[in-house]
Design a protein around this motif. Structure first.
Motif, PDB file in Angstrom:
ATOM      1  N   ASP A  50      62.997  87.914  33.639  1.00 49.08           N
ATOM      2  CA  ASP A  50      64.108  88.615  32.982  1.00 49.08           C
ATOM      3  C   ASP A  50      65.413  87.929  33.396  1.00 49.08           C
ATOM      4  O   ASP A  50      65.704  87.826  34.591  1.00 49.08           O
ATOM      5  CB  ASP A  50      64.115  90.092  33.418  1.00 49.08           C
ATOM      6  CG  ASP A  50      64.987  90.938  32.518  1.00 49.08           C
ATOM      7  OD1 ASP A  50      66.171  90.592  32.351  1.00 49.08           O
ATOM      8  OD2 ASP A  50      64.495  91.928  31.963  1.00 49.08           O
ATOM      9  N   THR A  51      66.180  87.494  32.419  1.00 47.53           N
ATOM     10  CA  THR A  51      67.378  86.700  32.718  1.00 47.53           C
ATOM     11  C   THR A  51      68.492  87.515  33.359  1.00 47.53           C
ATOM     12  O   THR A  51      69.453  86.938  33.862  1.00 47.53           O
ATOM     13  CB  THR A  51      67.917  86.028  31.440  1.00 47.53           C
ATOM     14  OG1 THR A  51      68.109  87.049  30.455  1.00 47.53           O
ATOM     15  CG2 THR A  51      66.969  84.977  30.911  1.00 47.53           C
ATOM     16  N   LEU A  52      68.373  88.831  33.345  1.00 51.60           N
ATOM     17  CA  LEU A  52      69.386  89.668  33.996  1.00 51.60           C
ATOM     18  C   LEU A  52      69.055  89.928  35.466  1.00 51.60           C
ATOM     19  O   LEU A  52      69.793  90.607  36.160  1.00 51.60           O
ATOM     20  CB  LEU A  52      69.534  91.003  33.257  1.00 51.60           C
ATOM     21  CG  LEU A  52      70.234  90.895  31.897  1.00 51.60           C
ATOM     22  CD1 LEU A  52      70.019  92.151  31.086  1.00 51.60           C
ATOM     23  CD2 LEU A  52      71.713  90.632  32.081  1.00 51.60           C
ATOM     24  N   SER A  93      58.645  89.647  28.778  1.00 53.57           N
ATOM     25  CA  SER A  93      59.279  89.774  30.089  1.00 53.57           C
ATOM     26  C   SER A  93      58.264  90.357  31.071  1.00 53.57           C
ATOM     27  O   SER A  93      57.471  91.231  30.719  1.00 53.57           O
ATOM     28  CB  SER A  93      60.500  90.682  29.986  1.00 53.57           C
ATOM     29  OG  SER A  93      60.132  91.928  29.445  1.00 53.57           O
ATOM     30  N   VAL A  94      58.275  89.831  32.284  1.00 53.31           N
ATOM     31  CA  VAL A  94      57.366  90.323  33.324  1.00 53.31           C
ATOM     32  C   VAL A  94      58.142  90.502  34.622  1.00 53.31           C
ATOM     33  O   VAL A  94      59.165  89.863  34.845  1.00 53.31           O
ATOM     34  CB  VAL A  94      56.171  89.366  33.589  1.00 53.31           C
ATOM     35  CG1 VAL A  94      55.241  89.297  32.418  1.00 53.31           C
ATOM     36  CG2 VAL A  94      56.651  87.990  33.968  1.00 53.31           C
ATOM     37  N   ILE A  95      57.629  91.369  35.443  1.00 55.76           N
ATOM     38  CA  ILE A  95      58.212  91.542  36.779  1.00 55.76           C
ATOM     39  C   ILE A  95      57.092  91.905  37.738  1.00 55.76           C
ATOM     40  O   ILE A  95      56.181  92.656  37.369  1.00 55.76           O
ATOM     41  CB  ILE A  95      59.333  92.609  36.764  1.00 55.76           C
ATOM     42  CG1 ILE A  95      60.074  92.631  38.110  1.00 55.76           C
ATOM     43  CG2 ILE A  95      58.811  94.002  36.414  1.00 55.76           C
ATOM     44  CD1 ILE A  95      61.392  93.370  38.070  1.00 55.76           C
ATOM     45  N   THR A 111      69.780  86.729  37.802  1.00 61.38           N
ATOM     46  CA  THR A 111      69.078  85.742  36.974  1.00 61.38           C
ATOM     47  C   THR A 111      67.573  85.816  37.272  1.00 61.38           C
ATOM     48  O   THR A 111      67.135  86.649  38.070  1.00 61.38           O
ATOM     49  CB  THR A 111      69.641  84.331  37.229  1.00 61.38           C
ATOM     50  OG1 THR A 111      69.106  83.442  36.263  1.00 61.38           O
ATOM     51  CG2 THR A 111      69.326  83.824  38.631  1.00 61.38           C
ATOM     52  N   ALA A 125      63.824  95.502  36.469  1.00 61.41           N
ATOM     53  CA  ALA A 125      64.712  94.467  35.907  1.00 61.41           C
ATOM     54  C   ALA A 125      66.070  95.101  35.625  1.00 61.41           C
ATOM     55  O   ALA A 125      66.160  96.312  35.397  1.00 61.41           O
ATOM     56  CB  ALA A 125      64.103  93.912  34.638  1.00 61.41           C
ATOM     57  N   THR A 149      60.452  87.516  38.458  1.00 60.41           N
ATOM     58  CA  THR A 149      60.683  88.024  37.100  1.00 60.41           C
ATOM     59  C   THR A 149      61.265  86.919  36.231  1.00 60.41           C
ATOM     60  O   THR A 149      62.006  86.068  36.719  1.00 60.41           O
ATOM     61  CB  THR A 149      61.621  89.260  37.089  1.00 60.41           C
ATOM     62  OG1 THR A 149      61.748  89.724  35.744  1.00 60.41           O
ATOM     63  CG2 THR A 149      63.001  88.948  37.636  1.00 60.41           C
TER      64      THR A 149
END
Lengths: 301, 209
Positions: free
Chosen positions: B87-89, B51-53, B174, B208, B85
Motif C-alpha cells: 500500500d503506497t500510503l 493491496s496486501v499487508i 510508503t 494500511a 505492505t
C-alpha cells in the motif's frame, strides 16, 4: 561418454531445481515466526439503504508456523490530522459492525503456505441515512500462552469505506500547503485536505520536485481517503533524494471532480555545514563585487 | 512405347504431381505466418495488483523470567515485529493490551503495569512490567539490550495501554518490505512478589493508512 553427459545434465538439473526451490521459498516465507497476511487492505463500497454487499477478504499464512486465527469486524474512526486509527465504538456514532455477517465460522486455522478466502456480507438497514460509515475487518491470531510471559497476538485489518447512497453532502477543500523554504534532506512538504461533507472522498495528490531548469527530480502521487468532518495531513517526503540544491516544488490535488493547483514553492536543501559554506561563498562573492567596483571607481578618479 | 514404358511415364508424372502438391502445401504453410503477420493486431494487457499487508513476530510468547532479589531484579526481553505492505500510503502499527486489564496475572496474584506512558516513560519500579521502543516518544534512543534478573537499571518503560486506547509505535508513508520494529519488555520484581507464572496478552494491530 553419453552416460557422463547424461549424469552431468542430471546433476545440473538437480542443482538448478534446488536453487529455484531455495529462491522460491525465501520469497514466500518470512524470517519471523508467525503472523498473517490479508488482501485487500481496504475496500470502498456503495450500498443503498436496505441493500447488501458481498465481498471477500483473503487471509494467507506466509509465516513459518501453522496459525489459528479469528475474523471479526470493529468500528473504524481516526483521530488527529495524522489519522491515527481507532477501532473502539464511539458514543453517539453508528456502530456498523452489526451490519456485517461472515459466511463461515469466525474461528479458523491455516497451515504454512496456505490461504483462505473469508466471504462477508454487509447488510445496510432500510432506515439508515445517506453518508459515510466505516469499519475494519480484522484477522487476528489466537496465540495462547501457558508458560508465562507476554503472549503476543497479531491482527491485520481491512478498512471498509462504506457509502450509503442517497442525498449525501460532498464538500472538501485544501486547508494548507506547507513547504519550508530551507530544509535538510530529505525534502519534506505536506498538504492538508479537509472534508466538510457527510461522506468520504479520495484526494489524488500529485507533487513534483524539479531543479531550476525544470528537470523533474522526484514525483509523488497518492490517493488517500478523506473522512467526513476530518482534516487529513498528507506528508510528502523525498527519501534518499538530493542533499544539496535549490528546487522547485509544485503539484495538484484532485478531489470531488475538481483539480486545484498548489502554489509553486522554492526550497533550498542543505545541511548546516553546506548552508554555512553557501553563505560564506555568497558573502565572498558580494565582497568581491563591492571590492572590484570600488577599485574601478578609484582608477577612474 | 511399350506398356511398361507408358506405366513408368505415368508413374513419373504422378510422382511429379505429388511433389508439386507437396511443395504447394509446404509453401502455403510457410507463407501463412507472413500472411497472418501482415494483418497486425495489438493486445492491451491489464493487471490489477491487489493491496496486501502482513504482520509477523519473532515470538508468540515473550518470556521474561525473573529471579527476584530483596532490592529488585529486572529481566528485559525483546520481540521483533515485521510488517510488509504494498500500500503506497504505508501502514500504522499499534500496541495495546488485549483487554482492559493491563496487569500480568498468576492466579489471584498480579504484577502491575508501569505507571509510565509512551510520552513520559519512567525507570521501572519493582513489581511492575512495561514496554519500550528505542527512539520512540520519550523512551530515548537506547540501544536497549536484553538482560536476565540483573539490577534494575535507569532504562525507561511505559505501562501497556488498555485495548481501548492503543499506542502507535510506528507510522510509515510508503510501501514497506519486511520493515521491523523491536519492542522490549521489562519485568522487575523483588522478593515480596509472590512466586508464580505471570502472563498477559498484548495485541499488535497493523492497518494500511
Amino acid at each position: 561418454m553419453k552416460s557422463v553427459i547424461r549424469s552431468g545434465i542430471l546433476l545440473f538439473s538437480i542443482v538448478a531445481a534446488a536453487c529455484v526451490g531455495v529462491v522460491a521459498s525465501s520469497a514466500t516465507t518470512h524470517a519471523a515466526s508467525g503472523g498473517l497476511t490479508i488482501s485487500p487492505t481496504s475496500v470502498d463500497v456503495t450500498v443503498a439503504p436496505g441493500g447488501t454487499y458481498k465481498g471477500e477478504m483473503l487471509v494467507m499464512n506466509q509465516g513459518e508456523l501453522d496459525i489459528a486465527y479469528s475474523v471479526y469486524a470493529t468500528p473504524y474512526s481516526v483521530t488527529g490530522e495524522e489519522y491515527k486509527p481507532y477501532f473502539s465504538p464511539i458514543q453517539g456514532a453508528t456502530d456498523i459492525t452489526k451490519w456485517f455477517t461472515f459466511d463461515k465460522s469466525t474461528d479458523h486455522s491455516l497451515k504454512i503456505g496456505m490461504q483462505e478466502s473469508i466471504p462477508y456480507t454487509i447488510t445496510v438497514p432500510k432506515n439508515v441515512g445517506a453518508g459515510g460509515y466505516y469499519a475494519t475487518v480484522f484477522a487476528e491470531t489466537t496465540d495462547k500462552g501457558g508458560a508465562g510471559g507476554v503472549v503476543t497476538r497479531k491482527r491485520v485489518g481491512m478498512i471498509v469505506y462504506l457509502r450509503v447512497s442517497g442525498n449525501v453532502k460532498e464538500s472538501g477543500s485544501i486547508n494548507s500547503w506547507n513547504v519550508g523554504w530551507i530544509q535538510q534532506a530529505p525534502l519534506r512538504a505536506d498538504v492538508k485536505v479537509a472534508n466538510a461533507g457527510s461522506v468520504h472522498f479520495k484526494a489524488k495528490v500529485q507533487v513534483t520536485v524539479s531543479d531550476l531548469f525544470g528537470s523533474k527530480k522526484f514525483s509523488y502521487e497518492r490517493s488517500p481517503e478523506i473522512l467526513p468532518q476530518k482534516l487529513r495531513d498528507i506528508p510528502i517526503s523525498w527519501e534518499n533524494g538530493a542533499t544539496y540544491g535549490l528546487f522547485k516544488v509544485s503539484g495538484t490535488v484532485t478531489y470531488l471532480d475538481k483539480t486545484e493547483q498548489l502554489p509553486t514553492r522554492y526550497v533550498f536543501v542543505a545541511n548546516l555545514p553546506m548552508r554555512l559554506l553557501t553563505l560564506g561563498a555568497l558573502i565572498a562573492f558580494i565582497a568581491l563585487i563591492v571590492f572590484g567596483s570600488r577599485r574601478v571607481a578609484v582608477r577612474k578618479k | 512405347m511399350s506398356f511398361d514404358g507408358k506405366r513408368g511415364m505415368r508413374s513419373a508424372i504422378n510422382r511429379l504431381k505429388f511433389y508439386g502438391y507437396a511443395a504447394m502445401v509446404l509453401f502455403s504453410v510457410l507463407a501463412l505466418p507472413t500472411a497472418a503477420g501482415a494483418a497486425t493486431t495489438s493486445t492491451t494487457i491489464n493487471s490489477a495488483i491487489s493491496s496486501v499487508i502482513s504482520v509477523f513476530t519473532s515470538n508468540g510468547t515473550v518470556t521474561a523470567n525473573v529471579t527476584p532479589t530483596g532490592s529488585g531484579a529486572q529481566t528485559i526481553a525483546s520481540d521483533t515485529i515485521t510488517v510488509s505492505t504494498n500500500d503506497t500510503l504505508g501502514y500504522t502499527l499499534q500496541i495495546a493490551d488485549s483487554d482492559a486489564t493491563t496487569t500480568m496475572t498468576s492466579g489471584a496474584n498480579s504484577l502491575a503495569a508501569s505507571t509510565g506512558t509512551q510520552a513520559s516513560p519512567i525507570a521501572q519500579a519493582v513489581n511492575t512490567w512495561g514496554y519500550r521502543v528505542d527512539g520512540l516518544g520519550g523512551f530515548g534512543a537506547g540501544p536497549t539490550s536484553g538482560q536476565s534478573s540483573a539490577a534494575i537499571g535507569a532504562i525507561k518503560f511505559a505501562g501497556m495501554p488498555a485495548n481501548s486506547s492503543p499506542n502507535t509505535i510506528k507510522t510509515t508513508a510508503t510501501t514497506a518490505s519486511n520493515d521491523t520494529t523491536t519492542v522490549w519488555y521489562g519485568v522487575a520484581a523483588n522478593t515480596s512478589q509472590p512466586t508464580g507464572t505471570y502472563t498477559d496478552t498484548v495485541t499488535y494491530t497493523c492497518t494500511a493508512n
